[in-house]
Design a protein around this motif. Structure first.
Motif, PDB file in Angstrom:
ATOM      1  N   ALA A 228      22.276   6.352 102.310  1.00 19.39           N
ATOM      2  CA  ALA A 228      23.065   6.084 103.511  1.00 19.39           C
ATOM      3  C   ALA A 228      22.769   4.714 104.099  1.00 19.39           C
ATOM      4  O   ALA A 228      23.621   4.115 104.763  1.00 19.39           O
ATOM      5  CB  ALA A 228      22.799   7.159 104.563  1.00 19.39           C
ATOM      6  N   TRP A 233      26.748   1.062  99.641  1.00 17.13           N
ATOM      7  CA  TRP A 233      27.351   2.393  99.660  1.00 17.13           C
ATOM      8  C   TRP A 233      27.576   2.932 101.065  1.00 17.13           C
ATOM      9  O   TRP A 233      28.264   3.947 101.221  1.00 17.13           O
ATOM     10  CB  TRP A 233      26.463   3.386  98.885  1.00 17.13           C
ATOM     11  N   SER A 234      27.031   2.303 102.070  1.00 13.30           N
ATOM     12  CA  SER A 234      27.147   2.844 103.425  1.00 13.30           C
ATOM     13  C   SER A 234      28.586   2.842 103.926  1.00 13.30           C
ATOM     14  O   SER A 234      28.959   3.680 104.758  1.00 13.30           O
ATOM     15  CB  SER A 234      26.262   2.037 104.388  1.00 13.30           C
ATOM     16  N   VAL A 237      30.438   6.221 102.530  1.00 18.05           N
ATOM     17  CA  VAL A 237      30.084   7.579 102.968  1.00 18.05           C
ATOM     18  C   VAL A 237      30.237   7.671 104.476  1.00 18.05           C
ATOM     19  O   VAL A 237      30.012   6.699 105.213  1.00 18.05           O
ATOM     20  CB  VAL A 237      28.649   7.943 102.543  1.00 18.05           C
ATOM     21  N   GLU A 239      28.601   9.944 106.348  1.00 15.95           N
ATOM     22  CA  GLU A 239      27.300  10.308 106.903  1.00 15.95           C
ATOM     23  C   GLU A 239      26.302  10.401 105.757  1.00 15.95           C
ATOM     24  O   GLU A 239      26.680  10.365 104.584  1.00 15.95           O
ATOM     25  CB  GLU A 239      27.385  11.660 107.638  1.00 15.95           C
ATOM     26  N   ALA A 240      25.041  10.510 106.119  1.00 22.97           N
ATOM     27  CA  ALA A 240      24.014  10.598 105.085  1.00 22.97           C
ATOM     28  C   ALA A 240      24.187  11.878 104.277  1.00 22.97           C
ATOM     29  O   ALA A 240      24.514  12.935 104.826  1.00 22.97           O
ATOM     30  CB  ALA A 240      22.629  10.569 105.727  1.00 22.97           C
ATOM     31  N   ALA A 260      27.727  15.505  99.994  1.00 23.92           N
ATOM     32  CA  ALA A 260      28.041  14.230 100.649  1.00 23.92           C
ATOM     33  C   ALA A 260      29.517  14.194 101.007  1.00 23.92           C
ATOM     34  O   ALA A 260      30.357  14.765 100.302  1.00 23.92           O
ATOM     35  CB  ALA A 260      27.684  13.053  99.744  1.00 23.92           C
ATOM     36  N   CYS A 262      32.551  11.436 101.758  1.00 20.61           N
ATOM     37  CA  CYS A 262      32.868  10.026 101.550  1.00 20.61           C
ATOM     38  C   CYS A 262      34.361   9.816 101.750  1.00 20.61           C
ATOM     39  O   CYS A 262      35.130  10.778 101.871  1.00 20.61           O
ATOM     40  CB  CYS A 262      32.447   9.571 100.158  1.00 20.61           C
TER      41      CYS A 262
END
Length: 303
Positions: A228, A233-234, A237, A239-240, A260, A262
């Protein structure tokens, strides 16, 4: 002076010219002016809506959430532009129709027989073109409601594919085999959009039955937190990722599961990357994978 000119009633001719032609010209000028004003209003409204949508989607969080909800800026612009073109076409058709009927009435053409004939023809055309009208109306509502757009992966019942073109009558799809499908909008009873909103993915990682479960879950928790916070990649997605725990137990393996959320279209890449990082983290923690099942001697694995 010729006999024709001698018998011409100039006063009557001037009255006629001063009456009907001027009214006809005035009607045409008024229709053109009204069409221009209405087109201008529609264009300004569409431009204002596009600019407002652009301002609402500034910032990284706004972009991620906007994409996750299917509000991509370029797609938003395309939909509004299509609606603007449709509204301008309707305005032109209505204004031109009213102007033509008004001009015909001013020059003395009887409208009652014409309208009666048009009504009968309209009824006959309506019965014969029901499917065509249904396709157009369905296309209008699909565009207005933003059910799908070019580039979306959709399931329309008969076929699953990527949308290549959307018109008022036909939606063009291309399936996984490369086949192009032309689907009439009126025949689409339901639409499953796999590219709109957010996607949820599951990552299963099998480990040995004798593995230290707490150590394995701790390693996956570190993977989720690092994923996350990774700039690469943040933005993909929402959220974590969450480590759900032990999903199943078989004779020689435990299956650990991660979840996850995304943005749509990135689920396969996120899933592969999480699986790769999870495998590396488990190896680093000394967690081995499940051992192969033992084959009884003499069977050769064949029964």
């Amino acid at each position: 002076m010729s006999p024709a000119l001698a018998t011409l009633d100039w006063n009557h001719a001037w009255d006629w010219f001063n009456d009907a032609p001027i009214r006809v010209v005035a009607t045409i000028v008024a229709a053109v002016a009204l069409r221009w004003v209405l087109h201008r209003v529609v264009s300004r409204a569409i431009a204002l809506a596009i600019s407002q949508g652009d301002r609402d989607k500034q910032g990284r969080a706004g972009r991620v959430l906007a994409h996750a909800a299917g509000w991509d800026v370029e797609r938003h612009r395309q939909r509004l532009s299509t609606l603007g073109t449709l509204l301008r076409s309707i305005i032109t058709f209505v204004v031109a129709g009213v102007a033509i009927l008004t001009v015909m009435s001013l020059v003395g053409i009887p409208l009652a027989p014409l309208l009666a004939s048009a009504g009968v023809g309209g009824v006959a055309l309506g019965f014969g073109a029901q499917s065509l009208v249904k396709d157009f109306l369905s296309g209008i509502f699909m565009i207005m409601e933003d059910q799908y757009g070019v580039g979306d992966v959709v399931d329309v019942g008969e076929v699953v594919g990527t949308v290549e073109d959307v018109s008022l009558r036909i939606t063009t799809l291309r399936d996984a085999n490369g086949v192009t499908w032309h689907v009439r909008n009126g025949e689409i009873l339901r639409v499953g959009n796999k590219s709109q909103g957010w996607a949820q993915i599951l990552v299963d990682l099998p480990v040995s039955y004798d593995a230290d479960v707490e150590a394995a879950l701790t390693a996956l928790d570190r993977v989720a937190a690092a994923f996350a916070g990774d700039p690469a990649w943040s933005d993909k997605v929402l959220e974590a990722p969450t480590v759900l725990g032990v999903e199943s137990i078989s004779g020689n393996a435990l299956t650990l599961r991660m979840l996850a959320k995304c943005i749509s279209g990135e689920e396969f890449g996120v899933q592969r990357e999480l699986r790769r990082r999870g495998k590396a983290a488990l190896d680093e923690a000394g967690i081995s994978g499940p051992s192969p099942l033992a084959i009884p001697p003499g069977t050769g694995g064949v029964r």
